[in-house]
Scaffold this active site. Sequence first.
Site, short mmCIF file in Angstrom:
data_model
loop_
_atom_site.label_atom_id
_atom_site.label_comp_id
_atom_site.label_asym_id
_atom_site.label_seq_id
_atom_site.Cartn_x
_atom_site.Cartn_y
_atom_site.Cartn_z
N HIS A 177 0.85 -1.19 0.00
CA HIS A 177 0.00 0.00 0.00
C HIS A 177 0.88 1.24 0.00
O HIS A 177 1.94 1.29 0.63
CB HIS A 177 -1.00 -0.03 1.16
CG HIS A 177 -0.46 0.31 2.52
ND1 HIS A 177 -0.37 1.60 2.98
CD2 HIS A 177 -0.03 -0.48 3.53
CE1 HIS A 177 0.09 1.61 4.22
NE2 HIS A 177 0.31 0.35 4.58
N ASP A 198 5.74 3.06 7.02
CA ASP A 198 4.40 2.52 6.79
C ASP A 198 3.63 3.40 5.80
O ASP A 198 2.94 4.33 6.18
CB ASP A 198 3.65 2.47 8.12
CG ASP A 198 2.28 1.83 8.00
OD1 ASP A 198 2.02 1.15 6.99
OD2 ASP A 198 1.46 2.04 8.92
N GLU A 219 -5.38 1.77 2.13
CA GLU A 219 -5.19 0.62 3.02
C GLU A 219 -5.46 1.02 4.46
O GLU A 219 -6.02 0.23 5.24
CB GLU A 219 -3.77 0.07 2.87
CG GLU A 219 -3.51 -1.23 3.63
CD GLU A 219 -3.04 -1.04 5.07
OE1 GLU A 219 -2.98 -2.03 5.82
OE2 GLU A 219 -2.75 0.13 5.47
N GLU A 220 -5.04 2.24 4.80
CA GLU A 220 -5.18 2.68 6.19
C GLU A 220 -6.63 2.87 6.61
O GLU A 220 -6.93 3.00 7.79
CB GLU A 220 -4.40 3.99 6.40
CG GLU A 220 -2.89 3.88 6.15
CD GLU A 220 -2.16 3.04 7.18
OE1 GLU A 220 -2.82 2.48 8.08
OE2 GLU A 220 -0.93 2.93 7.09
N ASP A 249 4.40 -4.81 3.69
CA ASP A 249 3.83 -3.69 4.44
C ASP A 249 4.69 -3.48 5.68
O ASP A 249 4.58 -4.22 6.65
CB ASP A 249 2.39 -4.02 4.82
CG ASP A 249 1.66 -2.84 5.45
OD1 ASP A 249 2.32 -1.83 5.73
OD2 ASP A 249 0.44 -2.94 5.67
N HIS A 273 2.33 5.14 12.66
CA HIS A 273 1.16 6.00 12.51
C HIS A 273 1.35 7.35 13.19
O HIS A 273 0.38 7.94 13.69
CB HIS A 273 -0.10 5.30 13.05
CG HIS A 273 -0.63 4.27 12.11
ND1 HIS A 273 -1.80 3.59 12.34
CD2 HIS A 273 -0.13 3.77 10.94
CE1 HIS A 273 -2.02 2.73 11.34
NE2 HIS A 273 -1.01 2.83 10.48
#
Length: 438
Positions: free
Chosen positions: A125, A137, A171-172, A200, A287
Amino acid sequence: MSLSVSRRLAAVTAIAVAGLFAATAPAALASPASVAAAPTPPDIPVANVKAHLTQLQSIATANGGNRAHGKPGYKASIDYVKAKLDAAGFTTSLQTFTSSGATGYNLIADWPGGDPNSVLMSGSHLDSVNAGPGINDNGSGSAAILETALAVSRAQLQPTKHLRFGWWGAEELGMIGSKYYVNNLPAAEKSKISGYLNFDMIGSPNPGYFVYDDDPTIEQTFKNYYAGIGIATEIETEGDGRSDHAPFKSAGIPVGGLFSGADYTKTAAQAQKWGGTSGQAFDRCYHASCDTTANINDTALDRSSDAIAYAIWNLGAATPVPPGQSFENTADVNIPDSPAAAVNSPITVSGVTGNAPATTKVDVNIVHTYRGDLVVDLVAPDGTVYNLHNRAGGSADNLVQSYTVNASSEVANGVWNLRVKDAAAQDVGYVNSWKITF
Protein backbone atom coordinates in the site's frame (compact mmCIF):
# COMPACT_ATOMS: atom_id res chain seq x y z
CA MET A 1 23.99 -6.85 0.60
CA SER A 2 27.65 -7.59 -0.02
CA LEU A 3 28.86 -9.46 -3.09
CA SER A 4 29.94 -12.42 -1.00
CA VAL A 5 26.41 -12.83 0.37
CA SER A 6 24.99 -12.67 -3.15
CA ARG A 7 27.31 -15.44 -4.26
CA ARG A 8 26.36 -17.57 -1.28
CA LEU A 9 22.67 -17.10 -2.05
CA ALA A 10 23.24 -18.07 -5.65
CA ALA A 11 24.93 -21.25 -4.50
CA VAL A 12 22.15 -22.29 -2.14
CA THR A 13 19.32 -21.46 -4.53
CA ALA A 14 19.68 -24.55 -6.69
CA ILE A 15 20.11 -26.85 -3.68
CA ALA A 16 17.87 -25.66 -0.86
CA VAL A 17 15.09 -24.16 -2.96
CA ALA A 18 14.98 -26.99 -5.46
CA GLY A 19 14.70 -29.47 -2.61
CA LEU A 20 11.92 -27.43 -1.05
CA PHE A 21 9.86 -27.24 -4.19
CA ALA A 22 10.25 -30.92 -4.84
CA ALA A 23 8.93 -31.71 -1.39
CA THR A 24 6.28 -29.15 -0.56
CA ALA A 25 5.37 -26.87 -3.43
CA PRO A 26 1.73 -26.41 -4.42
CA ALA A 27 1.26 -27.34 -8.06
CA ALA A 28 0.19 -23.82 -8.94
CA LEU A 29 3.44 -22.35 -7.75
CA ALA A 30 6.42 -24.51 -8.54
CA SER A 31 8.20 -27.21 -10.45
CA PRO A 32 11.48 -28.55 -9.02
CA ALA A 33 13.32 -28.62 -12.33
CA SER A 34 12.39 -25.07 -13.27
CA VAL A 35 13.27 -23.64 -9.86
CA ALA A 36 16.75 -25.16 -10.01
CA ALA A 37 17.27 -23.33 -13.30
CA ALA A 38 16.04 -19.96 -12.03
CA PRO A 39 18.31 -17.02 -12.91
CA THR A 40 20.37 -15.60 -10.05
CA PRO A 41 18.42 -12.91 -8.18
CA PRO A 42 20.03 -9.47 -8.13
CA ASP A 43 21.31 -7.49 -5.18
CA ILE A 44 18.80 -4.65 -4.90
CA PRO A 45 20.78 -1.45 -4.17
CA VAL A 46 19.48 -0.11 -0.87
CA ALA A 47 20.63 3.37 -1.93
CA ASN A 48 18.11 3.22 -4.79
CA VAL A 49 15.32 2.17 -2.43
CA LYS A 50 16.21 5.01 -0.07
CA ALA A 51 16.20 7.46 -2.99
CA HIS A 52 12.54 6.54 -3.61
CA LEU A 53 11.83 7.09 0.09
CA THR A 54 13.44 10.52 -0.12
CA GLN A 55 11.13 11.39 -2.98
CA LEU A 56 8.08 10.19 -1.01
CA GLN A 57 9.23 12.30 1.95
CA SER A 58 9.58 15.35 -0.30
CA ILE A 59 6.11 14.74 -1.70
CA ALA A 60 4.63 14.58 1.81
CA THR A 61 6.51 17.69 2.93
CA ALA A 62 5.18 19.63 -0.04
CA ASN A 63 1.60 18.44 0.54
CA GLY A 64 0.67 19.06 4.15
CA GLY A 65 2.99 16.47 5.71
CA ASN A 66 1.25 13.28 4.58
CA ARG A 67 0.38 11.05 1.63
CA ALA A 68 -3.05 9.95 2.85
CA HIS A 69 -6.04 8.81 0.82
CA GLY A 70 -7.86 11.73 -0.76
CA LYS A 71 -4.98 14.12 -0.18
CA PRO A 72 -2.74 15.58 -2.91
CA GLY A 73 0.31 13.83 -1.47
CA TYR A 74 -1.16 10.44 -2.30
CA LYS A 75 -1.89 11.27 -5.93
CA ALA A 76 1.61 12.76 -6.28
CA SER A 77 3.04 9.51 -4.88
CA ILE A 78 1.10 7.46 -7.43
CA ASP A 79 2.29 9.74 -10.23
CA TYR A 80 5.92 9.35 -9.12
CA VAL A 81 5.79 5.55 -9.10
CA LYS A 82 3.87 5.38 -12.37
CA ALA A 83 6.39 7.59 -14.19
CA LYS A 84 9.27 5.35 -13.11
CA LEU A 85 7.48 2.21 -14.31
CA ASP A 86 6.32 3.70 -17.59
CA ALA A 87 9.91 4.70 -18.39
CA ALA A 88 11.09 1.16 -17.57
CA GLY A 89 8.75 -0.53 -20.05
CA PHE A 90 5.92 -1.68 -17.82
CA THR A 91 2.30 -1.53 -18.91
CA THR A 92 0.61 0.53 -16.19
CA SER A 93 -3.01 1.32 -15.40
CA LEU A 94 -4.71 3.45 -12.77
CA GLN A 95 -7.79 2.00 -11.11
CA THR A 96 -10.05 4.51 -9.38
CA PHE A 97 -12.48 3.97 -6.52
CA THR A 98 -14.33 6.13 -4.03
CA SER A 99 -13.93 5.96 -0.25
CA SER A 100 -14.94 8.47 2.44
CA GLY A 101 -16.13 10.82 -0.27
CA ALA A 102 -12.75 11.00 -2.01
CA THR A 103 -11.29 9.39 -5.12
CA GLY A 104 -8.72 6.71 -4.47
CA TYR A 105 -6.21 5.12 -6.82
CA ASN A 106 -4.61 1.73 -7.31
CA LEU A 107 -1.64 1.47 -9.64
CA ILE A 108 -1.18 -1.83 -11.50
CA ALA A 109 1.99 -2.56 -13.48
CA ASP A 110 2.48 -5.59 -15.74
CA TRP A 111 5.84 -6.73 -17.08
CA PRO A 112 5.47 -7.95 -20.68
CA GLY A 113 5.71 -11.67 -21.24
CA GLY A 114 5.32 -14.74 -19.10
CA ASP A 115 2.38 -17.10 -18.93
CA PRO A 116 -0.79 -14.94 -18.75
CA ASN A 117 -2.57 -17.85 -17.12
CA SER A 118 -0.07 -17.97 -14.24
CA VAL A 119 0.46 -14.56 -12.64
CA LEU A 120 2.84 -13.85 -9.77
CA MET A 121 1.77 -10.59 -8.16
CA SER A 122 3.56 -8.42 -5.60
CA GLY A 123 1.99 -5.47 -3.85
CA SER A 124 2.26 -2.78 -1.18
CA HIS A 125 0.00 0.00 0.00
CA LEU A 126 1.22 3.46 -0.93
CA ASP A 127 -0.96 5.61 1.31
CA SER A 128 0.02 7.01 4.70
CA VAL A 129 -2.13 8.00 7.63
CA ASN A 130 -3.08 11.66 8.01
CA ALA A 131 -0.65 12.09 10.91
CA GLY A 132 2.58 11.78 8.95
CA PRO A 133 4.47 10.99 5.75
CA GLY A 134 4.35 7.21 6.21
CA ILE A 135 7.93 6.43 5.19
CA ASN A 136 8.18 3.08 6.94
CA ASP A 137 4.40 2.52 6.79
CA ASN A 138 4.40 2.00 3.94
CA GLY A 139 6.88 3.84 1.84
CA SER A 140 9.33 1.06 2.68
CA GLY A 141 7.34 -1.74 1.01
CA SER A 142 6.27 0.48 -1.88
CA ALA A 143 9.83 1.68 -2.59
CA ALA A 144 11.25 -1.84 -2.35
CA ILE A 145 8.85 -3.36 -4.86
CA LEU A 146 9.31 -0.35 -7.14
CA GLU A 147 13.07 -0.86 -7.17
CA THR A 148 12.60 -4.62 -7.63
CA ALA A 149 10.34 -3.95 -10.61
CA LEU A 150 13.00 -1.63 -12.05
CA ALA A 151 15.55 -4.42 -11.51
CA VAL A 152 13.29 -6.72 -13.55
CA SER A 153 13.47 -4.15 -16.33
CA ARG A 154 17.24 -3.70 -16.05
CA ALA A 155 17.71 -7.46 -16.31
CA GLN A 156 15.11 -7.74 -19.08
CA LEU A 157 13.91 -10.73 -17.09
CA GLN A 158 11.90 -13.32 -19.01
CA PRO A 159 10.25 -15.39 -16.27
CA THR A 160 7.97 -18.32 -16.87
CA LYS A 161 5.21 -16.59 -14.95
CA HIS A 162 3.68 -13.25 -15.81
CA LEU A 163 4.82 -10.63 -13.29
CA ARG A 164 2.42 -8.02 -11.95
CA PHE A 165 2.95 -5.34 -9.31
CA GLY A 166 0.34 -3.33 -7.40
CA TRP A 167 0.37 -0.19 -5.25
CA TRP A 168 -2.81 0.09 -3.19
CA GLY A 169 -4.75 3.10 -2.02
CA ALA A 170 -6.71 3.59 1.21
CA GLU A 171 -5.19 0.62 3.02
CA GLU A 172 -5.18 2.68 6.19
CA LEU A 173 -8.97 2.96 5.95
CA GLY A 174 -9.44 -0.81 5.89
CA MET A 175 -7.69 -2.21 2.80
CA ILE A 176 -10.18 -0.40 0.59
CA GLY A 177 -8.05 -0.30 -2.56
CA SER A 178 -6.92 -3.92 -2.56
CA LYS A 179 -10.44 -5.11 -1.72
CA TYR A 180 -11.74 -3.11 -4.66
CA TYR A 181 -9.15 -4.64 -6.98
CA VAL A 182 -9.84 -8.23 -5.93
CA ASN A 183 -13.61 -7.86 -5.78
CA ASN A 184 -13.69 -6.43 -9.30
CA LEU A 185 -11.54 -9.13 -10.86
CA PRO A 186 -13.59 -11.64 -12.87
CA ALA A 187 -13.41 -15.16 -11.47
CA ALA A 188 -11.35 -16.29 -14.46
CA GLU A 189 -8.75 -13.60 -13.74
CA LYS A 190 -8.58 -14.44 -10.03
CA SER A 191 -7.86 -18.04 -10.92
CA LYS A 192 -4.83 -16.95 -12.95
CA ILE A 193 -3.06 -15.42 -9.93
CA SER A 194 -0.84 -18.23 -8.66
CA GLY A 195 0.50 -16.18 -5.76
CA TYR A 196 0.33 -12.73 -4.17
CA LEU A 197 3.29 -11.35 -2.15
CA ASN A 198 2.61 -8.49 0.28
CA PHE A 199 5.13 -6.05 1.75
CA ASP A 200 3.83 -3.69 4.44
CA MET A 201 6.53 -2.14 6.69
CA ILE A 202 9.93 -3.72 5.99
CA GLY A 203 12.35 -1.08 7.30
CA SER A 204 11.29 -0.67 10.94
CA PRO A 205 13.91 1.13 13.06
CA ASN A 206 13.98 -1.58 15.76
CA PRO A 207 13.37 -4.40 13.30
CA GLY A 208 12.25 -7.97 13.45
CA TYR A 209 12.29 -10.44 10.58
CA PHE A 210 8.80 -11.85 10.23
CA VAL A 211 7.52 -14.11 7.43
CA TYR A 212 3.86 -14.74 6.64
CA ASP A 213 2.89 -18.37 7.24
CA ASP A 214 -0.06 -18.54 4.83
CA ASP A 215 1.15 -20.40 1.73
CA PRO A 216 3.85 -22.96 2.58
CA THR A 217 5.84 -22.58 -0.64
CA ILE A 218 6.00 -18.80 -0.51
CA GLU A 219 6.82 -18.95 3.21
CA GLN A 220 9.66 -21.39 2.71
CA THR A 221 11.09 -19.38 -0.19
CA PHE A 222 11.53 -16.37 2.08
CA LYS A 223 12.88 -18.54 4.88
CA ASN A 224 15.46 -19.97 2.49
CA TYR A 225 16.66 -16.49 1.62
CA TYR A 226 17.12 -15.51 5.25
CA ALA A 227 18.74 -18.84 6.10
CA GLY A 228 21.22 -18.14 3.31
CA ILE A 229 22.36 -14.94 5.05
CA GLY A 230 22.23 -16.41 8.55
CA ILE A 231 19.12 -14.60 9.82
CA ALA A 232 16.54 -16.44 11.91
CA THR A 233 12.92 -15.55 11.21
CA GLU A 234 9.64 -15.75 13.09
CA ILE A 235 6.09 -16.20 11.90
CA GLU A 236 4.26 -12.91 11.36
CA THR A 237 1.24 -12.52 13.65
CA GLU A 238 0.98 -8.78 14.42
CA GLY A 239 -0.45 -7.83 11.05
CA ASP A 240 -2.29 -11.06 10.27
CA GLY A 241 -5.41 -10.15 8.32
CA ARG A 242 -4.66 -6.42 8.68
CA SER A 243 -2.94 -5.72 5.37
CA ASP A 244 -3.56 -6.05 1.65
CA HIS A 245 -2.92 -9.78 1.43
CA ALA A 246 -6.20 -10.41 3.25
CA PRO A 247 -8.55 -9.80 0.28
CA PHE A 248 -6.43 -12.06 -1.92
CA LYS A 249 -6.40 -14.78 0.74
CA SER A 250 -10.17 -14.52 1.16
CA ALA A 251 -10.50 -15.07 -2.60
CA GLY A 252 -8.55 -18.35 -2.33
CA ILE A 253 -5.29 -16.96 -3.79
CA PRO A 254 -2.04 -18.21 -2.16
CA VAL A 255 -0.39 -15.36 -0.26
CA GLY A 256 2.86 -14.60 1.54
CA GLY A 257 5.00 -11.69 2.53
CA LEU A 258 7.42 -9.96 4.90
CA PHE A 259 7.07 -7.63 7.87
CA SER A 260 9.57 -5.92 10.19
CA GLY A 261 7.19 -5.00 13.02
CA ALA A 262 4.93 -2.12 14.04
CA ASP A 263 3.81 -1.15 17.56
CA TYR A 264 4.31 -4.51 19.25
CA THR A 265 7.19 -4.60 21.74
CA LYS A 266 10.45 -6.38 20.93
CA THR A 267 11.20 -9.06 23.53
CA ALA A 268 14.56 -9.74 25.11
CA ALA A 269 14.82 -12.99 23.13
CA GLN A 270 14.13 -11.14 19.90
CA ALA A 271 16.70 -8.47 20.71
CA GLN A 272 19.28 -11.16 21.39
CA LYS A 273 18.47 -12.79 18.07
CA TRP A 274 18.18 -9.67 15.86
CA GLY A 275 19.82 -6.87 17.79
CA GLY A 276 18.02 -3.67 18.62
CA THR A 277 16.36 -2.70 21.88
CA SER A 278 14.13 -4.97 23.93
CA GLY A 279 11.16 -3.42 25.67
CA GLN A 280 10.64 -0.94 22.82
CA ALA A 281 8.26 -1.11 19.89
CA PHE A 282 9.57 -2.32 16.56
CA ASP A 283 8.46 1.06 15.22
CA ARG A 284 7.91 3.77 17.86
CA CYS A 285 6.78 6.14 15.08
CA TYR A 286 4.03 3.83 13.82
CA HIS A 287 1.16 6.00 12.51
CA ALA A 288 2.88 9.11 13.83
CA SER A 289 4.37 12.32 12.42
CA CYS A 290 7.89 11.03 13.10
CA ASP A 291 7.54 8.27 10.49
CA THR A 292 10.04 10.07 8.26
CA THR A 293 13.18 9.03 6.38
CA ALA A 294 14.92 9.08 9.78
CA ASN A 295 12.61 6.23 10.85
CA ILE A 296 14.25 3.55 8.67
CA ASN A 297 16.75 0.83 9.55
CA ASP A 298 18.94 0.57 6.46
CA THR A 299 20.04 -3.01 7.18
CA ALA A 300 16.49 -4.30 7.51
CA LEU A 301 15.42 -2.41 4.40
CA ASP A 302 18.37 -3.83 2.44
CA ARG A 303 17.76 -7.42 3.53
CA SER A 304 14.03 -7.21 2.91
CA SER A 305 14.49 -5.70 -0.56
CA ASP A 306 16.91 -8.46 -1.53
CA ALA A 307 14.48 -11.06 -0.14
CA ILE A 308 11.74 -9.65 -2.38
CA ALA A 309 13.92 -10.02 -5.46
CA TYR A 310 14.94 -13.52 -4.37
CA ALA A 311 11.30 -14.60 -4.12
CA ILE A 312 10.20 -12.99 -7.38
CA TRP A 313 13.11 -14.41 -9.35
CA ASN A 314 12.59 -17.93 -8.00
CA LEU A 315 8.80 -18.12 -7.83
CA GLY A 316 8.53 -16.31 -11.17
CA ALA A 317 10.73 -18.91 -12.84
CA ALA A 318 8.63 -21.83 -11.62
CA THR A 319 6.78 -23.72 -14.31
CA PRO A 320 3.07 -24.01 -13.49
CA VAL A 321 1.82 -27.56 -13.27
CA PRO A 322 -1.74 -28.16 -14.49
CA PRO A 323 -4.09 -28.93 -11.60
CA GLY A 324 -5.15 -32.50 -11.10
CA GLN A 325 -8.63 -33.93 -10.91
CA SER A 326 -10.95 -32.14 -8.47
CA PHE A 327 -13.93 -33.32 -6.43
CA GLU A 328 -16.28 -30.94 -4.62
CA ASN A 329 -19.11 -31.05 -2.10
CA THR A 330 -21.32 -27.95 -2.24
CA ALA A 331 -24.01 -29.17 0.16
CA ASP A 332 -24.38 -26.99 3.27
CA VAL A 333 -23.57 -28.74 6.55
CA ASN A 334 -24.58 -26.94 9.75
CA ILE A 335 -21.88 -26.64 12.43
CA PRO A 336 -23.56 -26.85 15.84
CA ASP A 337 -22.29 -24.75 18.71
CA SER A 338 -19.92 -26.23 21.29
CA PRO A 339 -20.03 -28.69 23.04
CA ALA A 340 -21.76 -30.55 20.21
CA ALA A 341 -19.86 -33.22 18.29
CA ALA A 342 -17.92 -32.55 15.11
CA VAL A 343 -19.72 -32.75 11.77
CA ASN A 344 -18.49 -34.29 8.54
CA SER A 345 -18.85 -33.28 4.90
CA PRO A 346 -17.93 -36.28 2.70
CA ILE A 347 -16.51 -36.47 -0.82
CA THR A 348 -16.30 -39.80 -2.64
CA VAL A 349 -13.25 -39.95 -4.90
CA SER A 350 -13.06 -42.43 -7.75
CA GLY A 351 -11.15 -42.83 -10.97
CA VAL A 352 -7.83 -41.53 -9.63
CA THR A 353 -4.86 -43.83 -10.16
CA GLY A 354 -2.63 -44.67 -7.21
CA ASN A 355 -2.01 -42.55 -4.15
CA ALA A 356 -2.84 -38.93 -3.48
CA PRO A 357 0.01 -36.52 -4.32
CA ALA A 358 2.30 -34.83 -1.83
CA THR A 359 0.62 -31.58 -2.89
CA THR A 360 -3.00 -32.57 -2.39
CA LYS A 361 -4.94 -29.30 -2.34
CA VAL A 362 -7.94 -28.72 -0.08
CA ASP A 363 -10.10 -25.61 -0.60
CA VAL A 364 -12.38 -24.79 2.33
CA ASN A 365 -15.30 -22.34 2.42
CA ILE A 366 -16.89 -22.16 5.87
CA VAL A 367 -19.34 -19.46 6.90
CA HIS A 368 -18.99 -18.87 10.64
CA THR A 369 -19.26 -15.93 13.03
CA TYR A 370 -15.96 -16.71 14.86
CA ARG A 371 -13.37 -18.79 13.02
CA GLY A 372 -11.17 -18.82 16.12
CA ASP A 373 -13.60 -21.43 17.52
CA LEU A 374 -13.09 -23.89 14.67
CA VAL A 375 -11.01 -27.04 14.41
CA VAL A 376 -10.97 -28.31 10.83
CA ASP A 377 -9.46 -31.64 9.73
CA LEU A 378 -9.15 -33.57 6.51
CA VAL A 379 -9.88 -37.23 7.20
CA ALA A 380 -8.52 -39.74 4.67
CA PRO A 381 -10.44 -42.89 3.67
CA ASP A 382 -8.39 -44.99 6.10
CA GLY A 383 -9.13 -42.61 8.98
CA THR A 384 -5.82 -40.73 8.99
CA VAL A 385 -6.36 -37.15 10.16
CA TYR A 386 -4.65 -34.10 8.67
CA ASN A 387 -5.27 -30.93 10.65
CA LEU A 388 -5.97 -27.90 8.46
CA HIS A 389 -7.08 -25.24 10.95
CA ASN A 390 -6.83 -25.23 14.73
CA ARG A 391 -8.65 -22.29 16.31
CA ALA A 392 -6.59 -19.63 14.53
CA GLY A 393 -7.71 -16.25 13.26
CA GLY A 394 -9.09 -14.78 16.47
CA SER A 395 -12.40 -12.97 16.23
CA ALA A 396 -12.49 -12.81 12.43
CA ASP A 397 -15.45 -14.43 10.73
CA ASN A 398 -15.58 -17.10 8.03
CA LEU A 399 -12.82 -19.45 6.87
CA VAL A 400 -12.08 -19.29 3.16
CA GLN A 401 -8.69 -20.87 2.66
CA SER A 402 -6.61 -23.22 0.50
CA TYR A 403 -4.40 -25.82 2.17
CA THR A 404 -1.72 -28.13 0.79
CA VAL A 405 -1.51 -31.57 2.39
CA ASN A 406 1.13 -34.24 1.93
CA ALA A 407 -1.25 -37.17 1.56
CA SER A 408 1.11 -39.27 -0.54
CA SER A 409 0.73 -42.26 1.80
CA GLU A 410 -3.03 -42.39 1.15
CA VAL A 411 -4.85 -44.23 -1.63
CA ALA A 412 -6.70 -41.50 -3.51
CA ASN A 413 -9.95 -43.34 -4.15
CA GLY A 414 -12.45 -43.63 -1.33
CA VAL A 415 -14.45 -41.37 0.97
CA TRP A 416 -12.65 -38.26 2.23
CA ASN A 417 -14.23 -36.15 4.94
CA LEU A 418 -13.89 -32.54 5.99
CA ARG A 419 -14.43 -32.73 9.73
CA VAL A 420 -15.35 -29.52 11.55
CA LYS A 421 -15.83 -28.97 15.27
CA ASP A 422 -16.86 -25.81 17.08
CA ALA A 423 -14.62 -25.83 20.17
CA ALA A 424 -16.11 -22.87 22.08
CA ALA A 425 -19.62 -21.65 22.78
CA GLN A 426 -21.75 -18.80 21.41
CA ASP A 427 -20.96 -18.85 17.68
CA VAL A 428 -22.42 -20.92 14.85
CA GLY A 429 -22.07 -21.41 11.12
CA TYR A 430 -21.99 -23.98 8.35
CA VAL A 431 -19.74 -25.64 5.80
CA ASN A 432 -20.62 -23.85 2.57
CA SER A 433 -18.46 -26.04 0.33
CA TRP A 434 -15.10 -27.72 0.08
CA LYS A 435 -12.99 -29.22 -2.69
CA ILE A 436 -10.09 -31.66 -2.89
CA THR A 437 -7.70 -31.62 -5.86
CA PHE A 438 -5.21 -34.39 -6.62
